[in-house]
Design an enzyme around this catalytic site. Structure first.
Site, short mmCIF file in Angstrom:
data_model
loop_
_atom_site.label_atom_id
_atom_site.label_comp_id
_atom_site.label_asym_id
_atom_site.label_seq_id
_atom_site.Cartn_x
_atom_site.Cartn_y
_atom_site.Cartn_z
N CYS A 43 0.83 -1.21 0.00
CA CYS A 43 0.00 0.00 0.00
C CYS A 43 0.86 1.26 0.00
O CYS A 43 0.67 2.14 -0.83
CB CYS A 43 -0.94 -0.02 1.22
SG CYS A 43 -1.81 1.53 1.43
N CYS A 48 -1.25 1.73 -3.20
CA CYS A 48 -2.26 2.79 -3.03
C CYS A 48 -1.66 4.19 -2.97
O CYS A 48 -2.14 5.11 -3.65
CB CYS A 48 -3.06 2.57 -1.74
SG CYS A 48 -3.47 0.87 -1.43
N LYS A 51 0.29 5.33 -6.17
CA LYS A 51 -0.74 5.35 -7.23
C LYS A 51 -1.62 6.59 -7.09
O LYS A 51 -1.87 7.30 -8.06
CB LYS A 51 -1.56 4.05 -7.15
CG LYS A 51 -2.69 3.87 -8.12
CD LYS A 51 -4.00 4.50 -7.75
CE LYS A 51 -4.58 4.16 -6.43
NZ LYS A 51 -5.12 2.84 -6.28
N TYR A 177 -8.62 -3.64 -11.36
CA TYR A 177 -8.33 -2.37 -10.70
C TYR A 177 -7.07 -1.71 -11.27
O TYR A 177 -7.07 -0.55 -11.67
CB TYR A 177 -8.04 -2.60 -9.21
CG TYR A 177 -9.21 -2.73 -8.29
CD1 TYR A 177 -9.65 -1.65 -7.54
CD2 TYR A 177 -9.83 -3.95 -8.10
CE1 TYR A 177 -10.69 -1.77 -6.64
CE2 TYR A 177 -10.88 -4.09 -7.19
CZ TYR A 177 -11.30 -3.00 -6.46
OH TYR A 177 -12.32 -3.13 -5.58
N GLU A 181 -6.92 1.69 -13.51
CA GLU A 181 -6.36 2.89 -12.88
C GLU A 181 -5.12 3.37 -13.65
O GLU A 181 -4.98 4.56 -13.94
CB GLU A 181 -6.00 2.60 -11.42
CG GLU A 181 -7.24 2.41 -10.56
CD GLU A 181 -6.91 2.16 -9.09
OE1 GLU A 181 -5.75 1.85 -8.76
OE2 GLU A 181 -7.85 2.29 -8.26
N HIS A 434 -26.97 21.44 -1.90
CA HIS A 434 -27.04 22.01 -3.24
C HIS A 434 -26.05 23.16 -3.40
O HIS A 434 -25.88 23.93 -2.46
CB HIS A 434 -28.47 22.52 -3.46
CG HIS A 434 -28.69 23.04 -4.83
ND1 HIS A 434 -28.76 22.22 -5.94
CD2 HIS A 434 -28.87 24.31 -5.29
CE1 HIS A 434 -28.95 22.97 -7.01
NE2 HIS A 434 -29.02 24.24 -6.65
N GLU A 439 -26.01 15.28 -4.52
CA GLU A 439 -27.41 15.55 -4.12
C GLU A 439 -28.38 14.67 -4.90
O GLU A 439 -29.46 14.34 -4.43
CB GLU A 439 -27.76 17.04 -4.27
CG GLU A 439 -27.82 17.54 -5.69
CD GLU A 439 -28.17 19.03 -5.75
OE1 GLU A 439 -29.26 19.39 -5.31
OE2 GLU A 439 -27.32 19.82 -6.21
P1 NDP Z 1 -7.60 -7.82 -10.50
O1 NDP Z 1 -7.92 -9.17 -9.99
O2 NDP Z 1 -8.46 -6.67 -10.13
O3 NDP Z 1 -7.53 -7.88 -12.10
C1 NDP Z 1 -6.71 -8.77 -12.75
C2 NDP Z 1 -7.02 -8.65 -14.24
O4 NDP Z 1 -6.09 -9.43 -14.96
C3 NDP Z 1 -8.40 -9.15 -14.59
O5 NDP Z 1 -8.94 -8.29 -15.54
C4 NDP Z 1 -8.11 -10.53 -15.15
O6 NDP Z 1 -9.05 -10.94 -16.12
C5 NDP Z 1 -6.79 -10.30 -15.84
N1 NDP Z 1 -6.01 -11.53 -15.97
C6 NDP Z 1 -5.74 -12.44 -15.02
N2 NDP Z 1 -5.01 -13.44 -15.53
C7 NDP Z 1 -4.81 -13.15 -16.83
C8 NDP Z 1 -4.15 -13.82 -17.88
N3 NDP Z 1 -3.54 -14.99 -17.69
N4 NDP Z 1 -4.16 -13.24 -19.10
C9 NDP Z 1 -4.80 -12.06 -19.31
N5 NDP Z 1 -5.46 -11.39 -18.33
C10 NDP Z 1 -5.46 -11.94 -17.11
O7 NDP Z 1 -6.08 -7.59 -10.10
P2 NDP Z 1 -5.17 -6.31 -10.10
O8 NDP Z 1 -3.80 -6.83 -10.31
O9 NDP Z 1 -5.70 -5.25 -10.97
O10 NDP Z 1 -5.30 -5.83 -8.60
C11 NDP Z 1 -5.05 -6.75 -7.55
C12 NDP Z 1 -5.92 -6.46 -6.38
O11 NDP Z 1 -5.39 -5.34 -5.69
C13 NDP Z 1 -7.35 -6.06 -6.73
O12 NDP Z 1 -8.19 -7.15 -6.91
C14 NDP Z 1 -7.74 -5.24 -5.53
O13 NDP Z 1 -8.19 -6.11 -4.54
C15 NDP Z 1 -6.44 -4.58 -5.14
N6 NDP Z 1 -6.37 -3.19 -5.65
C16 NDP Z 1 -7.23 -2.27 -5.16
C17 NDP Z 1 -7.21 -0.98 -5.59
C18 NDP Z 1 -8.18 0.01 -5.04
O14 NDP Z 1 -8.77 -0.26 -4.00
N7 NDP Z 1 -8.39 1.14 -5.71
C19 NDP Z 1 -6.25 -0.53 -6.61
C20 NDP Z 1 -5.39 -1.59 -7.08
C21 NDP Z 1 -5.46 -2.85 -6.61
P3 NDP Z 1 -10.44 -11.65 -15.72
O15 NDP Z 1 -11.31 -10.56 -15.17
O16 NDP Z 1 -10.93 -12.20 -17.00
O17 NDP Z 1 -10.10 -12.70 -14.70
#
Ligand code: NDP
Length: 451
Positions: A43, A48, A51, A177, A181, A434, A439
């Protein structure tokens, strides 16, 4: 039996540091903590915090443009990545120092080494060995790279904050995510950005209308989104990186970011030879009190792959302390977890999606789409989207979703109402503030539809 420590924590991220501090300062436990990398964890050091600072940096491009519409005369020479990066790292150094001093002031004995479990009550830390009544594993996760030829040439999210210079163009693989982002951030910083996702819409798991709306808004803002597409190969060329897509087409980018999920950090902790059970993705399997299959070893945060969010790791830490040190078994309610995706515009959400809520019975859906006063004046076509999902039989608000500027801020407050079990009537009798974006949340009188 006498132990060196009441609690030994492995991992100095958000969850581990909170557990160690609370145990030392509030229940008087003798606590040791080992961290082999930087204090603050994902984080603070590579997630976080940096980012969000990049989100702020990237948003200025839009604000500078809009300021002209509001009468300002603005001259600027673009964005200086090196200057920003220097300042960013100074801030991360400062925060790491804060984390260290919090632990020291709490009386936690810290070790800047990797720790490994030797048995249920013993850890090896560097060359030293310690015993502890309870061991807490809070080692987080790390980026996952899919098995694509040439994937070693792609950056992962950790690398973004250390880039020497901003690329001209970037392909981002993934639709979660981090992918979304980073796509908005890079686009805002002036990088030509293409998000390539294998599914039919980004942000799987979020409300369908929210996903469609935010994707459309991101595209309006300049991100290119390529759906239903896999990346099958990445080759280094003179022009940068050549990426082959599942339709056979090739494209060149300066940089590629693999934002394809994260893997729990459970390897090389000495767990293989223990009775601690590990799940399919490498997560430490724990019960609702965060206890592993070994009674004196607990685990919290991303290494358990439950809900990988900082505030959840922190709450799991305090529940762990209540359970183990205060004789007050305590578990987290994972039903109402507000969350935000810091895209442009942001997504803020709490409670159920329409798809999830529809399993419970008939619903009333209240939604609105509008151009905000600020965006309208600036001449932008952006639209805010808001949605309330209400259970017909008792009028309970089951879910609240925003796609708008500062949606992360808005949803934190809406989450109080939804977590308390507010009904639509509670929203209706709340007086609007407002003129604001939010709102609209208390002025949607007629359902858009009933299901
Ligand atoms: P996520 O699980 O959110 O997303 C992973 C993405 O990668 C999905 O779209 C997934 O596709 C894709 N993916 C997975 N495996 C493959 C593959 N072999 N080939 C192609 N695409 C693939 O993970 P992130 O890494 O983005 O983030 C990790 C975690 O960190 C999040 O789940 C969240 O919990 C946390 N986080 C929170 C944030 C916030 O609160 N603002 C910001 C950043 C991270 P599919 O959907 O098809 O499985």
């Amino acid at each position: 039996m006498n132990f060196d420590y009441d609690l030994f924590v492995v991992g100095g991220g958000s969850g581990g540091v909170r557990a160690a501090r609370v145990a030392a300062t509030e229940v008087g436990a003798k606590v040791g903590l080992a961290e082999e990398d930087r204090y603050g964890g994902t984080c603070v050091i590579r997630g976080c915090v940096p980012k969000k600072l990049m989100v702020y940096a990237s948003d200025f491009s839009r604000q500078l443009e809009d300021s002209v519409a509001f009468g300002w005369i603005v001259k600027h020479d673009g964005f200086d990545w090196q200057k920003f990066r220097r300042k960013l790292h100074l801030e991360l150094d400062r925060l790491e120092a804060v984390y260290r001093s919090l632990l020291n002031n709490a009386g936690v004995e810290t070790y800047d080494h990797r720790a490994k479990l030797l048995d249920s009550n013993t850890v090896k830390v560097g060359e030293k060995t310690f015993t502890a009544r309870t061991i807490l594993i809070a080692t987080g996760g790390r980026p996952f790279r899919p098995n694509i030829p040439g994937i070693e040439n792609a950056l992962v999210s950790d690398d973004i904050f250390n880039m020497e210079k901003l690329p001209k163009s970037m392909a981002i693989i993934g639709g979660g995510y981090i992918a979304c982002e980073m796509a908005s951030i890079m686009n805002g910083l002036g990088v030509e950005t293409k998000l390539i996702y294998r599914g039919d819409q980004i942000l799987r798991g979020f409300d369908k209308e929210v996903r469609d709306h935010v994707a459309a808004e991101m595209v309006k803002n300049g991100v290119s989104i390529c759906l239903n597409t896999d990346v099958t190969e990445i080759n280094v060329t003179e022009a940068g990186l050549e990426l082959t897509k599942s339709n056979g087409k090739k494209e060149n980018f300066d940089k590629v970011l693999a934002a394809t999920g994260r893997t729990p950090n459970s390897n090389d902790l000495g767990l293989d030879s223990s009775d601690i059970k590990i799940g399919k993705t490498g997560e430490i399997l724990v019960d609702k009190y965060s206890k592993s299959s070994n009674g004196s070893v607990y685990a919290i945060g991303d290494v358990t792959n439950r809900s990988n969010l900082t505030p959840i790791a922190i709450r799991e830490a305090t529940s762990f302390i209540d359970t183990v040190f205060r004789d007050n078994p305590s578990r987290l309610d994972y039903r109402f977890i507000p969350t935000a995706v810091f895209t442009a515009p942001e997504v803020g959400t709490v409670g159920l999606t329409e798809e999830e809520a529809s399993e419970l019975g008939p619903l009333e859906i209240y939604s609105t789409k509008f151009k905000s006063m600020r965006e309208g004046f600036a001449g932008r076509e952006d639209r805010v989207f808001m949605k309330l999902i209400v259970e017909q039989k008792n009028q309970k608000v089951l879910g609240c979703h925003f796609v708008s500027p500062i949606a992360g801020e808005l949803v934190q407050l809406a989450a109080v109402a939804v977590t308390m079990g507010a009904t639509k009537l509670d929203f209706d009798r709340t007086i609007a503030v407002h003129p604001t974006i939010s709102e609209e949340l208390v002025t949607m009188r007629k359902p858009t539809r009933r299901t």
